[in-house]
Design an enzyme around this catalytic site. Sequence first.
Site, PDB file in Angstrom:
ATOM      1  N   CYS A 382      -2.362  -0.976   3.839  1.00 43.58           N
ATOM      2  CA  CYS A 382      -3.645  -0.802   3.149  1.00 43.58           C
ATOM      3  C   CYS A 382      -4.392   0.396   3.755  1.00 43.58           C
ATOM      4  CB  CYS A 382      -4.438  -2.096   3.179  1.00 43.58           C
ATOM      5  SG  CYS A 382      -5.591  -2.193   1.801  1.00 43.58           S
ATOM      6  N   HIS A 508      -0.802  -5.918   0.957  1.00 45.92           N
ATOM      7  CA  HIS A 508      -0.676  -6.654   2.227  1.00 45.92           C
ATOM      8  C   HIS A 508       0.592  -7.500   2.257  1.00 45.92           C
ATOM      9  CE1 HIS A 508      -4.601  -5.667   3.960  1.00 45.92           C
ATOM     10  NE2 HIS A 508      -4.999  -5.588   2.705  1.00 45.92           N
ATOM     11  N   GLU A 510       2.093  -8.647   4.701  1.00 44.07           N
ATOM     12  CA  GLU A 510       2.065  -9.664   5.762  1.00 44.07           C
ATOM     13  C   GLU A 510       1.719 -11.062   5.237  1.00 44.07           C
ATOM     14  OE1 GLU A 510      -0.155  -7.302   5.282  1.00 44.07           O
ATOM     15  OE2 GLU A 510      -2.176  -7.794   5.993  1.00 44.07           O
TER      16      GLU A 510
HETATM   17  N1  GLN Z   1     -11.162  -0.058   3.389  1.00 39.60           N
HETATM   18  C1  GLN Z   1     -10.049   0.230   2.563  1.00 39.60           C
HETATM   19  C2  GLN Z   1     -10.325  -0.070   1.098  1.00 39.60           C
HETATM   20  O1  GLN Z   1     -11.232  -0.775   0.758  1.00 39.60           O
HETATM   21  C3  GLN Z   1      -8.818  -0.504   3.036  1.00 39.60           C
HETATM   22  C4  GLN Z   1      -8.918  -1.988   2.856  1.00 39.60           C
HETATM   23  C5  GLN Z   1      -7.886  -2.746   3.650  1.00 39.60           C
HETATM   24  O2  GLN Z   1      -7.289  -2.204   4.564  1.00 39.60           O
HETATM   25  N2  GLN Z   1      -7.711  -4.016   3.342  1.00 39.60           N
HETATM   26  O3  GLN Z   1      -9.612   0.399   0.243  1.00 39.60           O
END
Ligand code: GLN
Length: 535
Positions: A382, A508, A510
Amino acid sequence: MRKLLFVTGGVCSSLGKGIAASSIGALMEARGFAVQMVKIDPYLNVDAGTMSPYQHGEVYVTDDGAETDLDLGNYGRFTTAKLSRANSITTGQVYKSVIEKERAGEYLGRTVQVVPHITDEIKQRILAVASNPEVDMTIVEIGGTVGDIESVPFLEACRQLIHEFGKQNAISIHVTLVPSVSGGEIKTKPTQHAVKELQEVGIQPDALILRSTKPLSEGLRHKISLFTNVEEEGVISGYDAPTIYEVPLVFYNQKLDTFLLRKMNVESRHAELGKWETVVQAVTKPNCKVKIAVVGKYMDLHDSYKSIWEALCHGGIAHHAGLEIEKIDSSRLEDPNADLGAVFKDIHGILVPGGFGERGIEGMIRAARYAREHGIPYLGICLGMQIMVIEYARSVLGWQDAHSTEFNKSTPHPVVCLLEEQTKIKNYGGTMRLGAYDAITRPNSFARSAYGTEKISERHRHRYEVNNDARAELEAHHLTVSATTPNGELVEACEWPNHRWSVGVQFHPEFKSRPTSPHPLFREFIKAALSHSES
Ligand code: GLN
């Protein structure tokens, strides 16, 4: 069949109720029963999405986009229960819907009260999960500690359900602490009091799980049984195991599952625990070692990246490799004099996880650059993928001021920017791009060879994305876009050219990894790190 198993906690918090509940779920699944899991969180937040990871640990995301307590992550790792919004109940949700019904006139002029209106709402929500005809047993974990003001309505709902369903269909499992004081003497008094407290709200536990550092003697279990009216067979020593994945076996060896089945009048079935034995073997007796650096923001609290630690561990399990994890607070790397060579000496893989807010970003960018320039396997999750893109734009495209508009609104090179749908949103709760979306992987990429399929589905939680205006230029400079949304519009994964192994993903992975089926990206990341360690 439809059985309810309530898991409560006494004495203090952080006893591992979630692991206990999950392990019971794993054991029941091992015996062929279909299990569902519910977590009750007695806080007033509607969901965990607006809570700081420092306050409450990681926010776990389900396929249907619910932002939940991290215990759902444990349920997802120990069982195959399909988890959704319905599996996470908070005080905030319960009151919100009761108040909405009141405003809509649904209570027909009656006085709306905690009992029965709040308790009915809680019961309805539990039964919405438990009444699925495909589910044999539903394990309901009540967060917090018995005696807390916040959990009273939930315990009352639980008491009523036990009464309505009958003791054979709804049982209570209480997790308590058995501490030892200086000199090693073991104390049962806190447990005796904790059980009394549960009895005071009208619930007699059927089983006790006693948390302690060492296994408890039979004499002690006998004594606790005597004081608590719990059958001796139901008094289980929940001692610290070398890995949480051994807990199902710890319970199994003490016949907790057969005891619970007898209590519920369910005929026992053969238990298939081979895969848990393999997992424990791989974690406790690894054949080799690999060292991974995780460069992130919320490093002080282990729970903030709970699923990342577990998924890394699963990646290790896939290769019978022991993991050594170096947690690096990215702000530490921001000092221009920081010696990255020293920091990453002996590191075989670098992972940059998700995060929000500006602190530590430049440190992550430096870590990504180091990984790219030194051929260290890199997994960006992310924010960790967005960092990869910013770093590439700065170093390879020469856009020194490239940034994400999350951190610099007026950068001339916004290579990461707000998703179109996000630009109009005012409310914070539940408004990110959340939950499972399909993506298409590109042939001849690390992503494709890890997944082995073109179409994948992964869970998201973000507001920003790779800016499509910059995409052509990034690709012209050989940044590989290795996955996109099915319409090709959003970048879902990218990779560095000519690198040993690098994958950045906007989602994600994970959240979907299990010890018994490690996620392909974590499996391949650890494999690359192992081969790097050998070279
Ligand atoms: N802050 C970033 C976004 O909103 C990444 C979010 C995250 O890593 N879950 O896109």
